[in-house]
Scaffold this active site. Structure first.
Site, mmCIF file in Angstrom:
data_model
loop_
_atom_site.group_PDB
_atom_site.id
_atom_site.type_symbol
_atom_site.label_atom_id
_atom_site.label_comp_id
_atom_site.label_asym_id
_atom_site.label_seq_id
_atom_site.Cartn_x
_atom_site.Cartn_y
_atom_site.Cartn_z
ATOM 1 N N ARG A 147 -9.398 1.734 18.355
ATOM 2 C CA ARG A 147 -9.406 0.312 18.718
ATOM 3 C C ARG A 147 -9.316 0.132 20.231
ATOM 4 O O ARG A 147 -9.931 -0.774 20.798
ATOM 5 C CB ARG A 147 -8.253 -0.408 18.016
ATOM 6 C CG ARG A 147 -8.498 -0.608 16.513
ATOM 7 C CD ARG A 147 -7.208 -0.966 15.808
ATOM 8 N NE ARG A 147 -7.413 -1.438 14.439
ATOM 9 C CZ ARG A 147 -6.433 -1.624 13.572
ATOM 10 N NH1 ARG A 147 -5.178 -1.367 13.929
ATOM 11 N NH2 ARG A 147 -6.677 -2.059 12.351
ATOM 12 N N LYS A 168 -14.970 -1.683 9.487
ATOM 13 C CA LYS A 168 -15.144 -3.091 9.128
ATOM 14 C C LYS A 168 -16.549 -3.587 9.533
ATOM 15 O O LYS A 168 -17.259 -2.903 10.272
ATOM 16 C CB LYS A 168 -14.060 -3.918 9.824
ATOM 17 C CG LYS A 168 -12.630 -3.559 9.382
ATOM 18 C CD LYS A 168 -11.617 -4.455 10.094
ATOM 19 C CE LYS A 168 -10.187 -4.118 9.682
ATOM 20 N NZ LYS A 168 -9.203 -5.027 10.337
ATOM 21 N N HIS A 182 -10.024 -0.282 9.515
ATOM 22 C CA HIS A 182 -8.816 -0.407 8.710
ATOM 23 C C HIS A 182 -8.341 0.987 8.325
ATOM 24 O O HIS A 182 -9.149 1.859 8.034
ATOM 25 C CB HIS A 182 -9.079 -1.204 7.425
ATOM 26 C CG HIS A 182 -7.958 -1.103 6.439
ATOM 27 N ND1 HIS A 182 -6.860 -1.929 6.481
ATOM 28 C CD2 HIS A 182 -7.720 -0.219 5.424
ATOM 29 C CE1 HIS A 182 -6.013 -1.578 5.521
ATOM 30 N NE2 HIS A 182 -6.506 -0.540 4.867
ATOM 31 N N THR A 211 -2.754 -2.740 16.163
ATOM 32 C CA THR A 211 -3.605 -3.711 15.472
ATOM 33 C C THR A 211 -4.464 -4.506 16.444
ATOM 34 O O THR A 211 -5.648 -4.737 16.197
ATOM 35 C CB THR A 211 -2.723 -4.665 14.631
ATOM 36 O OG1 THR A 211 -1.966 -3.891 13.688
ATOM 37 C CG2 THR A 211 -3.569 -5.685 13.900
ATOM 38 N N TYR A 227 -6.201 -7.307 0.929
ATOM 39 C CA TYR A 227 -5.353 -7.904 1.971
ATOM 40 C C TYR A 227 -4.259 -8.802 1.391
ATOM 41 O O TYR A 227 -3.728 -9.665 2.090
ATOM 42 C CB TYR A 227 -6.223 -8.679 2.958
ATOM 43 C CG TYR A 227 -6.911 -7.787 3.980
ATOM 44 C CD1 TYR A 227 -6.173 -6.921 4.788
ATOM 45 C CD2 TYR A 227 -8.294 -7.823 4.157
ATOM 46 C CE1 TYR A 227 -6.796 -6.104 5.727
ATOM 47 C CE2 TYR A 227 -8.924 -7.008 5.104
ATOM 48 C CZ TYR A 227 -8.164 -6.158 5.883
ATOM 49 O OH TYR A 227 -8.769 -5.353 6.818
ATOM 50 N N GLU A 261 -4.704 1.808 -2.097
ATOM 51 C CA GLU A 261 -5.988 1.401 -1.524
ATOM 52 C C GLU A 261 -7.120 2.334 -1.974
ATOM 53 O O GLU A 261 -8.228 1.878 -2.252
ATOM 54 C CB GLU A 261 -5.871 1.337 0.004
ATOM 55 C CG GLU A 261 -4.926 0.215 0.428
ATOM 56 C CD GLU A 261 -4.747 0.099 1.939
ATOM 57 O OE1 GLU A 261 -5.221 0.986 2.686
ATOM 58 O OE2 GLU A 261 -4.136 -0.897 2.367
ATOM 59 N N PHE A 282 -4.109 -16.421 9.357
ATOM 60 C CA PHE A 282 -5.382 -15.744 9.576
ATOM 61 C C PHE A 282 -6.021 -15.228 8.286
ATOM 62 O O PHE A 282 -7.097 -14.646 8.317
ATOM 63 C CB PHE A 282 -5.205 -14.575 10.565
ATOM 64 C CG PHE A 282 -4.235 -13.505 10.122
ATOM 65 C CD1 PHE A 282 -4.659 -12.469 9.304
ATOM 66 C CD2 PHE A 282 -2.904 -13.536 10.529
ATOM 67 C CE1 PHE A 282 -3.778 -11.478 8.888
ATOM 68 C CE2 PHE A 282 -2.009 -12.543 10.120
ATOM 69 C CZ PHE A 282 -2.448 -11.510 9.300
ATOM 70 N N ARG A 307 -3.570 6.473 11.523
ATOM 71 C CA ARG A 307 -3.043 5.263 12.176
ATOM 72 C C ARG A 307 -2.822 5.488 13.673
ATOM 73 O O ARG A 307 -3.087 4.609 14.491
ATOM 74 C CB ARG A 307 -1.707 4.837 11.518
ATOM 75 C CG ARG A 307 -1.855 4.301 10.115
ATOM 76 C CD ARG A 307 -2.522 2.948 10.040
ATOM 77 N NE ARG A 307 -1.827 1.894 10.749
ATOM 78 C CZ ARG A 307 -1.952 0.598 10.469
ATOM 79 N NH1 ARG A 307 -2.736 0.175 9.477
ATOM 80 N NH2 ARG A 307 -1.317 -0.305 11.173
ATOM 81 N N ASN A 329 -11.305 -5.734 15.050
ATOM 82 C CA ASN A 329 -10.700 -4.483 15.515
ATOM 83 C C ASN A 329 -11.271 -3.225 14.863
ATOM 84 O O ASN A 329 -10.631 -2.183 14.802
ATOM 85 C CB ASN A 329 -9.178 -4.543 15.409
ATOM 86 C CG ASN A 329 -8.699 -4.769 13.986
ATOM 87 O OD1 ASN A 329 -9.502 -4.765 13.057
ATOM 88 N ND2 ASN A 329 -7.399 -4.943 13.828
HETATM 89 P P1 IDP Z 1 -3.522 -3.349 10.587
HETATM 90 O O1 IDP Z 1 -4.995 -3.523 10.309
HETATM 91 O O2 IDP Z 1 -3.278 -2.681 11.915
HETATM 92 O O3 IDP Z 1 -2.795 -2.683 9.452
HETATM 93 P P2 IDP Z 1 -2.308 -5.829 9.687
HETATM 94 O O4 IDP Z 1 -1.121 -6.463 10.296
HETATM 95 O O5 IDP Z 1 -2.158 -5.190 8.340
HETATM 96 O O6 IDP Z 1 -2.907 -4.802 10.747
HETATM 97 O O7 IDP Z 1 -3.424 -6.946 9.609
HETATM 98 C C1 IDP Z 1 -4.611 -6.717 8.868
HETATM 99 C C2 IDP Z 1 -5.780 -7.222 9.661
HETATM 100 O O8 IDP Z 1 -5.695 -8.636 9.787
HETATM 101 C C3 IDP Z 1 -5.840 -6.720 11.113
HETATM 102 O O9 IDP Z 1 -6.452 -5.458 11.211
HETATM 103 C C4 IDP Z 1 -6.650 -7.800 11.778
HETATM 104 O O10 IDP Z 1 -8.047 -7.609 11.512
HETATM 105 C C5 IDP Z 1 -6.208 -9.044 11.039
HETATM 106 N N1 IDP Z 1 -5.136 -9.751 11.737
HETATM 107 C C6 IDP Z 1 -3.837 -9.410 11.785
HETATM 108 N N2 IDP Z 1 -3.114 -10.293 12.501
HETATM 109 C C7 IDP Z 1 -4.008 -11.219 12.912
HETATM 110 C C8 IDP Z 1 -3.885 -12.409 13.700
HETATM 111 O O11 IDP Z 1 -2.800 -12.786 14.154
HETATM 112 N N3 IDP Z 1 -5.057 -13.099 13.913
HETATM 113 C C9 IDP Z 1 -6.246 -12.708 13.429
HETATM 114 N N4 IDP Z 1 -6.396 -11.600 12.674
HETATM 115 C C10 IDP Z 1 -5.295 -10.872 12.425
HETATM 116 MG MG MG Z 2 -2.212 -3.272 7.567
#
Ligand code: IDP
Ligand code: MG
Length: 156
Positions: A107, A14, A120, A96, A54, A133, A62, A90, A117
């Site tokens: 991470r 990212k 992706h 996350t 997304y 994707e 968010f 993963r 983080n």
């Molecule tokens: P992932 O990246 O581990 O698959 P997801 O739940 O798919 O996690 O969320 C996608 C991205 O959205 C996360 O990697 C993070 O950058 C962002 N994100 C997820 N939850 C939050 C939140 O509660 N606040 C801010 N950003 C969030």
């Molecule tokens: Mg995800």
């Protein structure tokens, strides 16, 4: 390698990871693990692509910030191939929220904040997410079929 177990998954460093100079570090981790790079492009995502990528998070508090962030600078989009690749990537990424990611994960070693983080990776619990994707970011012609020279030593 038995073909049935080999698969491709989508990974992206990212904008925070790119700006922090972590592209090489992330690539090295996957290379060292034995995964094979079969596609890569360094791009700045357009708003449309970000919204689609997304899409599952649309409507969440968010979402707008996430789209703004992911389009705010360049990303390194990649496709990695190997046995159980989606799940293994993963596991290597960690949870996350970097604050909850185990040390030793990408991470957990390289990040501190949920909204920044670093990486992706396709969700292994969402069947078809990897293919979806990959197809969103890459044409088939941009993916390379090749054998790593050490493949016979990576798989029984
Ligand atoms: P992932 O990246 O581990 O698959 P997801 O739940 O798919 O996690 O969320 C996608 C991205 O959205 C996360 O990697 C993070 O950058 C962002 N994100 C997820 N939850 C939050 C939140 O509660 N606040 C801010 N950003 C969030
Ligand atoms: Mg995800």
């Amino acid at each position: 390698m038995s073909d049935g177990e080999s698969e491709r998954t989508f990974v992206m460093v990212k904008p925070d990871g790119v700006n922090r100079g972590l592209v090489g570090t992330v690539i090295s981790r996957f290379e060292d693990r034995g995964l094979k790079l079969v596609g890569a492009k360094f791009i700045q995502m357009e708003d449309d692509l970000a919204q689609e990528h997304y899409g599952e998070h649309e409507g969440k508090p968010f979402f707008d910030g996430l789209v703004e962030f992911i389009t705010s600078g360049p990303v390194m989009a990649m496709v990695w191939e190997g046995q159980d690749a989606t799940r293994q990537v993963r596991r290597m990424m960690g949870a996350t929220d970097p604050a909850e990611s185990a040390p030793g994960t990408i991470r957990g070693d390289l990040g501190l904040d949920l909204g920044r983080n670093v990486i992706h990776g396709s969700d292994h619990e969402d069947p078809g997410a990897n293919e979806r994707e990959i197809n969103l970011f890459f044409d088939e012609t941009e993916l390379v079929d090749w054998n790593r020279a050490d493949e016979d030593w990576l798989y029984e």
